[in-house]
Design a protein around this motif. Structure first.
Motif, short mmCIF file in Angstrom:
data_model
loop_
_atom_site.label_atom_id
_atom_site.label_comp_id
_atom_site.label_asym_id
_atom_site.label_seq_id
_atom_site.Cartn_x
_atom_site.Cartn_y
_atom_site.Cartn_z
N GLU A 101 -5.33 5.44 29.53
CA GLU A 101 -6.56 5.39 28.75
C GLU A 101 -6.25 5.38 27.26
O GLU A 101 -7.00 4.84 26.45
CB GLU A 101 -7.44 6.59 29.08
N VAL A 102 -5.14 6.04 26.88
CA VAL A 102 -4.70 6.08 25.49
C VAL A 102 -3.25 5.59 25.44
O VAL A 102 -2.41 6.05 26.21
CB VAL A 102 -4.78 7.50 24.90
N ILE A 103 -2.97 4.65 24.53
CA ILE A 103 -1.65 4.06 24.43
C ILE A 103 -1.12 4.24 23.01
O ILE A 103 -1.82 3.94 22.03
CB ILE A 103 -1.69 2.55 24.76
N PHE A 104 0.10 4.74 22.88
CA PHE A 104 0.75 4.93 21.59
C PHE A 104 1.87 3.90 21.45
O PHE A 104 2.74 3.79 22.32
CB PHE A 104 1.33 6.35 21.48
N LEU A 105 1.86 3.18 20.35
CA LEU A 105 2.84 2.12 20.11
C LEU A 105 3.49 2.36 18.75
O LEU A 105 2.87 2.15 17.71
CB LEU A 105 2.15 0.75 20.12
N ASP A 106 4.72 2.83 18.75
CA ASP A 106 5.43 3.18 17.52
C ASP A 106 6.41 2.06 17.17
O ASP A 106 7.44 1.90 17.81
CB ASP A 106 6.16 4.51 17.73
N GLU A 107 6.09 1.28 16.14
CA GLU A 107 6.89 0.12 15.73
C GLU A 107 7.21 -0.76 16.95
O GLU A 107 8.38 -1.05 17.25
CB GLU A 107 8.18 0.56 15.05
N PRO A 108 6.18 -1.24 17.65
CA PRO A 108 6.41 -1.84 18.98
C PRO A 108 7.10 -3.19 19.00
O PRO A 108 7.77 -3.52 19.98
CB PRO A 108 4.99 -1.96 19.55
N THR A 109 6.96 -4.01 17.96
CA THR A 109 7.45 -5.39 18.05
C THR A 109 8.78 -5.62 17.35
O THR A 109 9.21 -6.77 17.23
CB THR A 109 6.41 -6.38 17.49
N VAL A 110 9.43 -4.56 16.89
CA VAL A 110 10.75 -4.72 16.26
C VAL A 110 11.72 -5.34 17.26
O VAL A 110 11.86 -4.88 18.39
CB VAL A 110 11.29 -3.35 15.80
N GLY A 111 12.36 -6.43 16.85
CA GLY A 111 13.34 -7.08 17.71
C GLY A 111 12.77 -8.10 18.67
O GLY A 111 13.53 -8.79 19.36
N MET A 112 11.46 -8.23 18.76
CA MET A 112 10.86 -9.22 19.66
C MET A 112 10.84 -10.59 19.01
O MET A 112 10.65 -10.71 17.80
CB MET A 112 9.41 -8.83 20.01
N ASP A 113 11.03 -11.64 19.83
CA ASP A 113 10.90 -12.99 19.31
C ASP A 113 9.42 -13.34 19.16
O ASP A 113 8.53 -12.59 19.57
CB ASP A 113 11.63 -14.00 20.20
N VAL A 114 9.15 -14.48 18.56
CA VAL A 114 7.77 -14.87 18.23
C VAL A 114 6.90 -14.96 19.49
O VAL A 114 5.77 -14.47 19.51
CB VAL A 114 7.76 -16.21 17.47
N THR A 115 7.43 -15.59 20.56
CA THR A 115 6.65 -15.76 21.79
C THR A 115 6.31 -14.41 22.41
O THR A 115 5.16 -14.17 22.82
CB THR A 115 7.43 -16.62 22.81
N SER A 116 7.29 -13.52 22.50
CA SER A 116 7.07 -12.20 23.08
C SER A 116 6.09 -11.39 22.25
O SER A 116 5.25 -10.66 22.77
CB SER A 116 8.39 -11.45 23.21
#
Length: 296
Positions: free
Chosen positions: A148-163
């Motif tokens: 119900e609650v989601i915590f995302l701490d710097e979530p996209t570091v290292g991901m490519d553009v598509t991901s």
């Protein structure tokens, strides 16, 4: 609206350093909130206290109306933290299934593989994944219990553009289903596009709180941008009503004003040589930098 997260007078002190300073914050259910701030501002410490990983030195923290450490509360949340780790000796699918087994109503394995863009890696050893892939695996693990609650701490570091694109599409879809999402990120364009609310923290204190539009308009003001002819000068622009600043880039000029309606009227009445006129607010990054400079 009912609060999913409530902090009242929360402080966290490590030896002589006050990482969080008397912070009071309420986050409503079903909203997407971005916690922004420079390194060391207190964002991660705040998230850690909300998750029950650290106890506040003083003040109270409520998560879904209860104690963050309560097992019944923890069953209803998911977290993707900065530190990336995988379980040695398990394949990707096995890792996700292990986490699914911790929850009463887990999401389907195939769905979790799809939204984390790891379908092709299902039978690979988790330890063999690249850094970006491990980050996506951590996202799947955070969603395993349909939180119900989601915590995302710097979530996209290292991901490519598509991901990264798929990641934010999934986050928006979950927000559309009423999930509460709290994120931290240094990619301010991501916060601008996905968050309902921006909370800026500096030196452990909240220095700004509002919608992305409010943060930008209140901090950077509005601007008129146009391509200026050779007769247009900085001095002439500064004499116009409400002008606070003028920035040039070649022949393109940005004129900042606290009253863009009056500015446009004056530009037209005084017959300024200009074309390609646009009215806009400054970007979130400009607003963020201005807020931090004002606070220091």
């Amino acid at each position: 609206m009912k609060a999913a997260i409530q902090l009242n007078g929360v402080s966290k002190i490590y030896k002589d350093k006050k990482a969080v300073d008397n912070l009071t914050l309420s986050i409503a259910e079903g909203t997407v909130v971005a916690l922004l701030g420079p390194n060391g501002a207190g964002k991660t410490t705040t998230v850690s206290m909300i998750l029950g990983l650290h106890k506040p030195t003083k003040g109270t923290v409520k998560l879904l109306g209860g104690d963050p450490g309560d097992a019944r509360v923890r069953d209803r949340i998911g977290a993707m933290l900065q530190d990336v780790s995988v379980i040695e000796g398990l394949k990707v699918g096995e890792s996700i299934n292990l986490f699914r087994s911790y929850y009463e109503r887990p999401l389907d394995l195939d769905y979790l593989l799809k939204v984390s863009n790891l379908e092709s890696e299902k039978n690979k050893m988790a330890s063999s994944l690249s850094g970006g892939q491990q980050r996506r695996l951590n996202f799947a693990l955070a969603l395993a219990g349909d939180p119900e609650v989601i915590f995302l701490d710097e979530p996209t570091v290292g991901m490519d553009v598509t991901s990264r694109q798929l990641f934010w599409e999934t986050v928006r879809a979950m927000a559309g289903k009423g999930r509460t999402i709290v994120l931290t990120t240094h990619y301010l364009d991501e916060a601008d596009s996905v968050a309902d609310r921006i909370v800026v923290i500096n030196n452990g204190k909240i220095i700004a709180d509002g919608t992305p539009g409010e943060i930008k308009s209140e901090t950077t003001g509005r601007m008129v941008t146009f391509v200026a002819g050779p007769t247009v000068t900085t001095d002439a622009l500064h004499r116009l009503p409400g002008v606070t600043d003028v920035e040039w880039s070649g022949r393109q000029v940005k004129v900042f004003s606290n009253d863009t309606d009056a500015l446009i009227k004056a530009l037209v009445l005084e017959n300024f040589d200009m074309r390609d006129i646009e009215i806009s607010t400054g970007g979130l990054e400009d607003a963020f930098q201005a807020l931090v400079q004002q606070a220091n």
